[in-house]
Enzyme design. Structure first.
Site, PDB file in Angstrom:
ATOM      1  CG  MET A  14      -1.818   1.232   1.321  1.00 59.69           C
ATOM      2  SD  MET A  14      -2.884   1.188   2.800  1.00 59.69           S
ATOM      3  CE  MET A  14      -1.635   1.428   4.088  1.00 59.69           C
ATOM      4  CE1 TYR A  50     -15.848   9.802   4.787  1.00 58.09           C
ATOM      5  CE2 TYR A  50     -14.194   9.338   3.128  1.00 58.09           C
ATOM      6  CZ  TYR A  50     -14.556   9.470   4.455  1.00 58.09           C
ATOM      7  OH  TYR A  50     -13.615   9.276   5.431  1.00 58.09           O
TER       8      TYR A  50
END
Length: 267
Positions: A14, A50
């Site tokens: 990541m 969101y």
């Protein structure tokens, strides 16, 4: 730092600097993610709450960047815990990018263990690659971890110079879990004060960078992955440009002294 990635306990890499999309509307999110990908950014954080997962997915599909180079994090909210399978499928459908790199539980809530266990099955089914938690601290982790089979690969919490989590971060890392910080600039309503802090301003001046870049670099040197949010293309570029300098031990110590244990959100 050299590879600009962290190897997760799930076996995947990541990026250590990314972009958050909290509070970005549909067009803002699409434009911001598109600009971020053009600057070379590859880690994107979104969430059901969101309301912009579809925008994130559209920007990724239209970017021309190979899917396997991009790492996408999304989250399911406690209101979805009772039907986690449907929540996972909804996120996959909205993003429309084939699979989810990482899914988090947005914060603790009723049924969180059961929801995580459904996410574990989604990993086995190839829908999700890595799992994590957001807004979990020592007490919550101590209770949660023995109840699940897949150790979270990531814990994402509020972390900034005024709220440093210096006791929480080592606890998370001791369990082989990566740490990611949201609100690196203190959050809405607090950013101007934090970035205008005289200590940060002085350190930034000595390196010829901005206070924002100092804060992001401080996080990385603490071993914290960062996901600053912005809709400003120049700030998006600037936030990625934090590998050309490093903070000294003395500067890290000066920033540590700024800790007020001052949390800016309720999670």
């Amino acid at each position: 730092m050299e590879h600009r990635n962290v190897r997760l306990n799930s076996g995947y890499d990541m990026p250590i600097i990314g972009m958050g999309t909290y509070a970005l509307s549909d067009k803002e999110c699409y434009d911001s993610v598109s600009a971020f990908l053009k600057t070379g950014g590859r880690l994107i954080d979104t969430a059901y709450m969101y309301g912009n997962e579809a925008s994130v997915g559209r920007a990724i599909r239209n970017s021309g960047v190979p899917r396997n180079e991009i790492f996408v994090i999304t989250k399911i909210y406690p209101s979805q815990f009772r039907n986690a399978k449907a929540a996972i499928d909804e996120a996959i459908g909205k993003l429309d990018i084939g699979y989810i790199d990482m899914m988090l539980l947005h914060h603790p809530g009723s049924g969180d263990v059961a929801a995580y266990q459904v996410m574990e099955q989604a990993v086995q089914d190839g829908k999700i690659r890595s799992l994590g938690l957001s807004n979990w601290y020592v007490k919550e982790l101590t209770e949660f971890l023995p109840q699940v089979d897949i150790t979270p690969a990531l814990v994402q919490n509020e972390i900034h110079p005024y709220y440093q989590e210096n006791d929480v971060i080592p606890f998370i890392k001791e369990h082989g879990i990566a740490v990611q910080g949201w609100y690196p600039f203190g959050g809405r309503g607090h950013t101007a004060e934090l970035l205008g802090d005289s200590t940060l301003v002085a350190i930034a001046k000595s390196h010829g960078v901005t206070s924002a870049q100092v804060v992001l670099r401080w996080n990385l040197q603490k071993g914290v992955v960062v996901i600053p949010g912005s809709s400003n293309p120049e700030h998006i570029r600037e936030n990625q440009d934090i590998f050309g300098f490093s903070l000294t031990d003395k500067e890290m110590s000066r920033i540590r002294q700024l800790d007020r244990d001052e949390k800016h959100d309720w999670y």
